[in-house]
Design a protein around this motif. Structure first.
Motif, short mmCIF file in Angstrom:
data_model
loop_
_atom_site.label_atom_id
_atom_site.label_comp_id
_atom_site.label_asym_id
_atom_site.label_seq_id
_atom_site.Cartn_x
_atom_site.Cartn_y
_atom_site.Cartn_z
N LEU A 175 19.46 -8.23 10.59
CA LEU A 175 19.64 -6.78 10.75
C LEU A 175 20.39 -6.39 12.01
CD1 LEU A 175 16.07 -5.68 9.61
CD2 LEU A 175 18.20 -5.30 8.36
N GLY A 176 20.58 -7.32 12.92
CA GLY A 176 21.32 -7.00 14.13
C GLY A 176 20.49 -6.95 15.40
N GLY A 177 19.18 -7.03 15.30
CA GLY A 177 18.34 -7.19 16.49
C GLY A 177 17.82 -5.94 17.15
N ASP A 178 18.27 -4.75 16.74
CA ASP A 178 17.87 -3.53 17.45
C ASP A 178 16.82 -2.69 16.70
OD1 ASP A 178 19.53 -3.93 19.67
OD2 ASP A 178 21.25 -3.23 18.52
N GLN A 179 16.47 -3.11 15.50
CA GLN A 179 15.54 -2.32 14.70
C GLN A 179 14.07 -2.64 15.01
OE1 GLN A 179 18.07 -2.60 11.84
NE2 GLN A 179 17.95 -0.51 11.17
N PRO A 180 13.19 -1.66 15.02
CA PRO A 180 11.76 -1.95 15.12
C PRO A 180 11.30 -2.58 13.81
CG PRO A 180 12.12 0.41 14.83
CD PRO A 180 13.47 -0.21 14.96
N ILE A 181 10.62 -3.72 13.90
CA ILE A 181 10.23 -4.48 12.70
C ILE A 181 8.74 -4.76 12.71
CG2 ILE A 181 10.50 -6.68 11.47
CD1 ILE A 181 13.38 -6.78 12.56
N VAL A 182 8.11 -4.53 11.57
CA VAL A 182 6.69 -4.85 11.37
C VAL A 182 6.61 -5.94 10.31
CG1 VAL A 182 4.41 -3.97 10.79
CG2 VAL A 182 6.08 -2.46 11.88
N ARG A 183 6.02 -7.06 10.66
CA ARG A 183 5.82 -8.13 9.69
C ARG A 183 4.37 -8.09 9.20
NH1 ARG A 183 6.15 -14.74 10.69
NH2 ARG A 183 5.38 -15.32 8.61
N THR A 184 4.19 -8.10 7.88
CA THR A 184 2.83 -8.00 7.35
C THR A 184 2.57 -9.07 6.30
OG1 THR A 184 3.31 -6.52 5.49
CG2 THR A 184 2.98 -5.49 7.64
N MET A 185 1.28 -9.36 6.11
CA MET A 185 0.85 -10.28 5.06
C MET A 185 -0.33 -9.66 4.33
SD MET A 185 1.46 -13.23 3.66
CE MET A 185 0.88 -12.82 2.01
N PRO A 186 -0.05 -8.81 3.31
CA PRO A 186 -1.15 -8.24 2.51
C PRO A 186 -1.60 -9.28 1.46
CG PRO A 186 0.92 -6.98 2.31
CD PRO A 186 1.25 -8.31 2.89
N ASN A 187 -2.69 -8.99 0.78
CA ASN A 187 -3.07 -9.84 -0.35
C ASN A 187 -3.21 -9.00 -1.62
OD1 ASN A 187 -5.62 -8.64 -0.19
ND2 ASN A 187 -6.62 -10.44 0.66
N THR A 188 -3.43 -9.69 -2.73
CA THR A 188 -3.38 -9.01 -4.03
C THR A 188 -4.51 -8.01 -4.24
OG1 THR A 188 -4.58 -10.85 -5.06
CG2 THR A 188 -2.18 -10.91 -5.15
N SER A 189 -5.60 -8.13 -3.49
CA SER A 189 -6.69 -7.16 -3.62
C SER A 189 -6.26 -5.77 -3.14
CB SER A 189 -7.92 -7.63 -2.85
OG SER A 189 -8.36 -8.89 -3.33
N SER A 190 -5.09 -5.70 -2.51
CA SER A 190 -4.53 -4.41 -2.11
C SER A 190 -4.31 -3.51 -3.32
CB SER A 190 -3.20 -4.61 -1.38
OG SER A 190 -3.37 -5.41 -0.23
N THR A 191 -4.12 -4.11 -4.48
CA THR A 191 -3.84 -3.32 -5.68
C THR A 191 -5.03 -2.46 -6.10
OG1 THR A 191 -4.50 -5.14 -7.15
CG2 THR A 191 -2.17 -4.98 -6.57
N ILE A 192 -6.24 -2.78 -5.62
CA ILE A 192 -7.41 -1.94 -5.91
C ILE A 192 -7.98 -1.33 -4.63
CG2 ILE A 192 -8.02 -3.11 -8.06
CD1 ILE A 192 -10.24 -4.57 -6.43
N GLY A 193 -7.17 -1.32 -3.56
CA GLY A 193 -7.59 -0.68 -2.32
C GLY A 193 -8.56 -1.50 -1.49
N LEU A 194 -8.68 -2.80 -1.80
CA LEU A 194 -9.60 -3.68 -1.06
C LEU A 194 -8.86 -4.85 -0.42
CD1 LEU A 194 -12.61 -3.73 -3.57
CD2 LEU A 194 -12.49 -2.53 -1.38
N GLY A 195 -7.63 -4.57 0.01
CA GLY A 195 -6.80 -5.62 0.59
C GLY A 195 -7.19 -5.98 2.01
N ALA A 196 -6.61 -7.08 2.47
CA ALA A 196 -6.72 -7.50 3.87
C ALA A 196 -5.30 -7.85 4.31
CB ALA A 196 -7.64 -8.70 4.01
N THR A 197 -4.81 -7.18 5.36
CA THR A 197 -3.41 -7.32 5.76
C THR A 197 -3.30 -7.73 7.22
OG1 THR A 197 -2.74 -5.58 4.21
CG2 THR A 197 -1.17 -6.14 5.96
N GLY A 198 -2.59 -8.82 7.47
CA GLY A 198 -2.25 -9.21 8.83
C GLY A 198 -0.98 -8.49 9.25
N ILE A 199 -0.94 -7.96 10.47
CA ILE A 199 0.20 -7.18 10.95
C ILE A 199 0.67 -7.72 12.30
CG2 ILE A 199 1.02 -4.88 11.64
CD1 ILE A 199 -1.06 -3.63 9.88
N SER A 200 1.99 -7.90 12.44
CA SER A 200 2.60 -8.29 13.72
C SER A 200 3.80 -7.38 13.98
CB SER A 200 3.06 -9.75 13.67
OG SER A 200 1.98 -10.61 13.36
#
Length: 289
Positions: free
Chosen positions: A122-147
């Protein structure tokens, strides 16, 4: 909610580049929690118009079928979710990079794709959020790692966590731990399903009808998880409480331990984490070439 209102999230335009099940889960959470009006959410894919029509009809989100182009949606968005398949990520991000500007918040749900790789694309200047959600997110019971990348502001952090809390819980971690999050919660639902499969097989072999076996197993797993959550006690403590000396549960636990179940689970979770790193390395090599 006052702090959230002050961030202005309700006025922001959100674009999902990729319209699969995870993108749908997040969009549904945002709409259900009334964080963003559906009309301010656009969902894009390469060619599947039937899928776009389905999403528009189901949630009221906008797509190319409502008149604007993919390029326009991307250019006008305040927040862009990168939700394409890992194998398509490098090429797709390179294609859209010229359309983006540095005030846009980039949120990735692509397994294995590092912040450094995204910055390179992307060129290095954009604010970026890296996440790792799981499939239980589809029913509102997910667990997401955020960096977060260094360019993400405190306000953007608040917005990011609010978005993912609309589909479950969040855990902010240093980026190197994202592979660990994958091994624990990213792939985690499948481990539970795998154990449930074995429990169902055993139940049928013990003579229970399939429908009854499923009902008993599902309720047992649900109840056990809720016991941990509601009592605050550790799984180990709760297991001890139901394991009477020389009783049925002790006999089962001893047999499972002798068969290597605990070690197999630990090995499997570590292998999942290793595999996440391997997938990331493949993506990074493709970017370097």
């Amino acid at each position: 909610m006052t702090i959230l209102t002050e961030t202005g999230i309700a006025t922001m335009r959100i674009c999902f580049f990729g319209a699969g099940s995870m993108a749908e889960a997040i969009a549904r959470g945002l709409i259900h929690e009334k964080l963003v009006d559906p009309a301010k959410i656009s969902m894009l894919n390469r060619s599947n118009e039937a899928r776009l029509a389905e999403l528009h009809e189901r949630y009221g989100v906008t797509t190319v079928l409502q008149g604007s182009s993919n390029d326009t949606y991307l250019q006008e968005a305040d927040i862009i979710f990168l939700a394409m398949k890992p194998k398509d990520a490098a090429g797709a991000i390179s294609e859209i990079a010229p359309l983006l500007h540095t005030k846009q918040l980039i949120v990735s749900v692509i397994a294995g794709l590092s912040i450094a790789s995204m910055e390179k694309l992307l060129g290095g200047d954009q604010p970026i959020v890296r996440t790792m959600p799981n499939t239980s997110s589809t029913i509102g019971l997910g667990a997401t790692g955020i960096s977060y990348s260094s360019k993400v502001t405190p306000q953007q952090r608040l917005i990011s966590e609010a978005m993912f809390q609309s589909i479950g819980i969040t855990a902010v971690v240093e980026e190197p731990l994202q592979d660990s999050v994958t091994g624990v919660s990213g792939s985690g639902p499948a481990y539970v399903y795998f154990v449930m499969e074995a429990m169902l097989k055993a139940a049928e072999e013990l003579g229970l009808e399939p429908d009854m076996a499923k009902e008993l197993v599902v309720q047992t797993v649900l109840g056990a998880a809720q016991m941990v959550k509601q009592t605050g006690e550790s799984p180990e403590e709760l297991r001890r409480k139901v394991t009477s000396p020389n009783g049925t549960t002790q006999a089962a636990i001893e047999t499972m331990t002798e068969a290597g179940l605990p070690e197999a689970i630990v090995k499997g979770m570590k292998r999942s984490s290793e595999r996440a790193a391997e997938i990331g390395a493949v993506i990074e090599r493709s970017i370097a070439e």
